[in-house]
Design an enzyme around this catalytic site. Structure first.
Site, mmCIF file in Angstrom:
data_model
loop_
_atom_site.group_PDB
_atom_site.id
_atom_site.type_symbol
_atom_site.label_atom_id
_atom_site.label_comp_id
_atom_site.label_asym_id
_atom_site.label_seq_id
_atom_site.Cartn_x
_atom_site.Cartn_y
_atom_site.Cartn_z
ATOM 1 N N HIS A 209 10.363 -5.311 0.439
ATOM 2 C CA HIS A 209 10.580 -4.037 -0.326
ATOM 3 C C HIS A 209 9.027 -3.719 -0.502
ATOM 4 O O HIS A 209 8.720 -2.488 -0.449
ATOM 5 C CB HIS A 209 11.368 -4.426 -1.568
ATOM 6 N N ASN A 210 8.169 -4.692 -0.914
ATOM 7 C CA ASN A 210 6.783 -4.354 -1.006
ATOM 8 C C ASN A 210 6.078 -4.021 0.018
ATOM 9 O O ASN A 210 5.286 -3.113 0.015
ATOM 10 C CB ASN A 210 6.141 -5.684 -1.852
ATOM 11 N N GLU A 213 7.131 -0.506 0.663
ATOM 12 C CA GLU A 213 6.215 0.429 -0.563
ATOM 13 C C GLU A 213 4.810 0.686 -0.049
ATOM 14 O O GLU A 213 4.249 1.771 -0.286
ATOM 15 C CB GLU A 213 6.132 -0.725 -1.760
#
Ligand code: 2AM
Length: 505
Positions: A209-210, A213
């Protein structure tokens, strides 16, 4: 004395405080503890002064008393610094735990550490859940996206609380539901949490997810750079473009805050003429999760090149002094601003969308490799659903990813889902045009162009790796396979000594 708390939490920095209040707002009694007890007393005092849920929050300064006051089997959340602090905290709790107690690490742990901790604790008869928590301080307070990994039994015990405190999205549109009034769970909303898998799976998915991001942010920055440097637009004008994009397929939290940031005037300038973003120094910081994602992609041999580019772009930005000096020496093209603003803005929007599809395709492809490597079974539709609300990459677009994986759970690559295939087909000419213009103007667009290289590479039945295998075999006898022989048959040629055939060139 009877234990009175439903759950405990250790680590009262902002994330810990906010998560504790979120839990209390949903009707749970929570015990809190911090290594430095002043933080605990300050937090309790501030709760009493400002928070209606304060009666449900109990602060402890003695770790044994803290643990004793939690109902068994105990659930104890850790929100301490990742790394040694997590191990130290677990060690300090251990003597006070009893069979089946569960420790939940909500920090940004490296998934490998979570695998190790889960093993160590389960060998001692305890349970361990590593849960990604995304959404920053506001998310923690009013509804984060929660990505838990651990045993199914431990998850069953934590699930009601995790579902209550998570962000909620509309089941049909996937839009985050607002009005998360503390204490009033949103009826009918789908919670942004689900069991990701065993041991480190939750923290792994949080790491990806990061990584996504990072690339999402970098792509937005490149779109901004093109409008600023190729079209000569002001920050405010660009902010308005992002406002309009936020009404369409690109609608997302990051686009929304970008529009807001770009239109912010500099509070130091009383004339109100300047935008703050023009005064912000162009050196990006990073805490390491993007780097972890890129490093893991390299380790697994997964082609997450755009995600890696986003990490390198931050690294290059950090060399401010060197770049300033180099700008005096290394010259690029000096073209006037492009005139056809509206057409080019529309093309940039297409370039951003196509690149974003590739970036997510890479993130999901990486998770597909990881599930093989670490023996997990990941549900990609569920992962995309968890990311629809609460977290930093929340976006309308994620609903399409959920739909794609619901229809085809074994989808090899997101780009092969018909919705995304069509989107790429429709917009790729503009994507290519924008990158071509950027190259002509000398504007660096590493994420846009590496995403396009991924698209062009992935859709190529033939790549120049035939020549590469020839080179490897020539200098290192690494062998090669032949297109006219079955896979798995390897050949070697003594290239320098084999007489040259007379091939007409
Ligand atoms: P502190 O207030 O006592 O520093 C974020 O830094 C949180 O992690 C804080 O609650 C901090 O506690 C805690 N923390 C950092 N290092 C720690 C350690 N080695 N042991 C326990 N808690 C730690």
């Amino acid at each position: 004395m009877n234990a009175s708390s439903d759950i405990g939490l250790v680590g009262l920095a902002v994330m810990g405080q906010n998560l504790a209040l979120n839990i209390a707002d949903h009707g749970y009694n929570i015990a809190v503890f911090n290594r430095n007890s002043e933080r605990t007393s300050d937090f309790i005092a501030q709760c009493k002064a400002n928070e209606p849920s304060a009666p449900r929050v109990s602060g402890y300064t003695d770790v044994a008393e803290f643990v004793r006051n939690i109902k068994r089997p105990r659930k104890i959340i850790l929100l301490v610094k990742a790394g040694a602090a997590t191990d130290d905290t677990i060690a300090s709790l251990m003597p006070h735990l009893e069979a089946d107690d569960i420790i939940i690490d909500g920090g940004n742990a490296l998934w490998g550490d979570t695998i190790r901790r889960e093993k160590e604790l389960s060998a001692k008869g305890f349970a361990f859940i590593g849960s990604g928590v995304s959404g920053g301080e506001t998310g923690a307070r009013f509804g984060p996206s929660l990505m838990p990994g651990g045993s199914a039994k431990a998850w069953a015990s934590l699930e009601p609380i995790w579902r209550d405190i998570a962000a909620k999205v509309d089941p049909v549109t996937g839009q985050q539901l607002d009005g998360a009034t503390p204490g009033h769970p949103l009826v009918g909303g789908v919670p942004c949490t689900a069991h990701i898998g065993p041991d480190g799976a939750g923290h792994y998915v949080k790491m990806v997810h990061n990584g996504i991001e990072y690339i999402d942010m970098q792509l937005i920055c490149e779109a901004y750079a093109l409008m600023k440097n190729m079209l000569g637009m002001s920050a405010g004008e660009i902010g308005k473009v992002f406002d309009s994009w936020n009404k369409g397929t690109l609608s997302s939290f990051l686009i929304e805050i970008t529009a807001d940031i770009l239109q912010q005037k500099d509070p130091e300038d009383a004339s109100g003429q300047t935008f703050l973003v023009d005064k912000v120094l162009d050196t990006a910081g990073q805490k390491g999760t993007g780097m972890w994602t890129a490093a893991n992609a390299l380790e697994l041999g997964a082609p997450a090149n755009a995600i890696a580019e986003a990490v390198f772009a931050r690294a290059l930005s950090a060399l401010k002094a060197e770049r300033v000096a180099a700008s005096q020496i290394l010259k690029g093209p000096q073209l006037p601003f492009e005139k056809d603003r509206e057409t080019i803005i529309a093309a940039i929007q297409d370039a951003l969308y196509c690149s974003k599809i590739c970036a997510y395709a890479q993130g999901f492809q990486l998770m597909k490799e990881a599930e093989k490597e670490y023996n997990w079974t990941l549900n990609f539709a569920t992962i995309a659903q968890i990311w629809r609300g609460g977290c930093i990459i929340r976006a309308r677009f994620l609903q399409k990813i959920t739909d794609a994986y619901n229809t085809q759970p074994d989808l090899k690559n997101l780009m092969l889902d018909s919705y995304f295939t069509n989107a790429l087909h429709d917009a790729q000419n503009n994507w290519r045009k924008v990158i071509g213009l950027a190259v002509q103007h000398g504007i660096a667009v590493p994420a846009f162009s590496s995403a396009l290289a991924y698209f062009d590479g992935y859709r190529s039945a033939n790549l120049p790796a035939n020549l590469l295998q020839g080179q490897r075999d020539y200098f290192g006898a690494h062998t090669y396979e032949r297109t006219d022989k079955p896979r798995g048959e390897f050949f070697h040629l003594d290239w320098p000594k084999t007489p040259r055939m007379q091939v007409k060139v």
